[in-house]
Design a protein around this motif. Sequence first.
Motif, PDB file in Angstrom:
ATOM      1  N   VAL A   1     -11.383   5.935   6.324  1.00  0.00           N
ATOM      2  CA  VAL A   1     -10.182   5.151   6.015  1.00  0.00           C
ATOM      3  C   VAL A   1      -8.998   5.668   6.829  1.00  0.00           C
ATOM      4  N   LEU A   2      -8.301   4.726   7.478  1.00  0.00           N
ATOM      5  CA  LEU A   2      -7.167   5.070   8.337  1.00  0.00           C
ATOM      6  C   LEU A   2      -5.819   4.870   7.660  1.00  0.00           C
ATOM      7  N   GLY A   3      -5.791   4.131   6.555  1.00  0.00           N
ATOM      8  CA  GLY A   3      -4.533   3.850   5.879  1.00  0.00           C
ATOM      9  C   GLY A   3      -4.565   2.484   5.238  1.00  0.00           C
ATOM     10  N   VAL A   4      -3.408   2.027   4.759  1.00  0.00           N
ATOM     11  CA  VAL A   4      -3.349   0.765   4.008  1.00  0.00           C
ATOM     12  C   VAL A   4      -2.952  -0.428   4.875  1.00  0.00           C
ATOM     13  N   GLU A   5      -2.537  -0.175   6.092  1.00  0.00           N
ATOM     14  CA  GLU A   5      -2.026  -1.262   6.932  1.00  0.00           C
ATOM     15  C   GLU A   5      -3.167  -2.009   7.619  1.00  0.00           C
ATOM     16  N   VAL A   6      -3.313  -3.302   7.301  1.00  0.00           N
ATOM     17  CA  VAL A   6      -4.311  -4.134   7.961  1.00  0.00           C
ATOM     18  C   VAL A   6      -3.948  -4.262   9.438  1.00  0.00           C
ATOM     19  N   GLY A   7      -4.878  -3.954  10.313  1.00  0.00           N
ATOM     20  CA  GLY A   7      -4.641  -3.958  11.756  1.00  0.00           C
ATOM     21  C   GLY A   7      -4.925  -2.613  12.396  1.00  0.00           C
ATOM     22  N   LYS A   8      -4.822  -1.533  11.615  1.00  0.00           N
ATOM     23  CA  LYS A   8      -5.054  -0.197  12.172  1.00  0.00           C
ATOM     24  C   LYS A   8      -6.487  -0.024  12.665  1.00  0.00           C
ATOM     25  N   ALA A   9      -7.452  -0.450  11.854  1.00  0.00           N
ATOM     26  CA  ALA A   9      -8.857  -0.282  12.235  1.00  0.00           C
ATOM     27  C   ALA A   9      -9.179  -1.115  13.468  1.00  0.00           C
ATOM     28  N   SER A  10      -8.653  -2.342  13.517  1.00  0.00           N
ATOM     29  CA  SER A  10      -8.878  -3.193  14.685  1.00  0.00           C
ATOM     30  C   SER A  10      -8.271  -2.580  15.940  1.00  0.00           C
TER      31      SER A  10
END
Length: 279
Positions: free
Chosen positions: A157-166
Amino acid sequence: MNQPTVGVLHPGSMGAAVAACAATNAAEILWCENGRSTASVERAARFGLTPVPALAELLNRSDIVLSLCPPAAAEDLARDVARHRFAGVYVEANAINPERTQRIAALLEPDATVVDGGVVGSPPVGGKSPTLYLSGPDDATARIETLFSGTAVRAAVLGVEVGKASALKLAYAAFQKTSRVLVALAVGMAREHGVDQELIEVASRRTDSYLAEPEYVAKTAARAWRWGPELEEAADALAAASLPPEMLRAAASTLARWDDAKDDGELTLTDALGRLAQP
């Protein structure tokens, strides 16, 4: 907690293998066979996925949906899902840019909870163990971590912000995949002149990845005034060998943004990246 039912859209070589790993902690893995090829049917059967005849049934029965499809189809697929008002966790795990991921989240919310996902590595077969990077609401990413716990897919998990993983997926893919294309161009140019084996010998003396040395970017910027014209010469050599020169010309164009950093030994990585972002 009861094991979830998981739907996978649509199981290609990566999607089927990832879904099969999820089966360890799921009640059932569903996929929609409607309109899919014979190869898809055979692949899904090989990985133990349960076919259903229609998307509506898959969505009605699934607590979690994994979207792993060709990048161009990601938004159309999400629209199909949104029309059925899917209310579970939707993992957008395609290789698409953060803006597209955020558009998909807007399509599906508030009915669904969207988790941004990015798979880095090869399909989890034959001892391979890719990482599924996740970003999104804490409770939803925790469910996906649990889904893959103890499997060949490592969830991070990288965090709560959608877009970080992409963003992480595409940043890595940009280097990794472009590097392979550059190898083809370099070997092709060398082979045209009968020195491809010598090129491989030269390269074999260094095996580290430049991506692991970001501090060298500042030195690159300071040398860009020389490297740009060199790449233009290399592009001309590619063209003369009937190989596509556009990639090297684009690299030369990128280096041109650092023309005013000529031989600047004090330049930092932050300075260099800042200049790169300013046309």
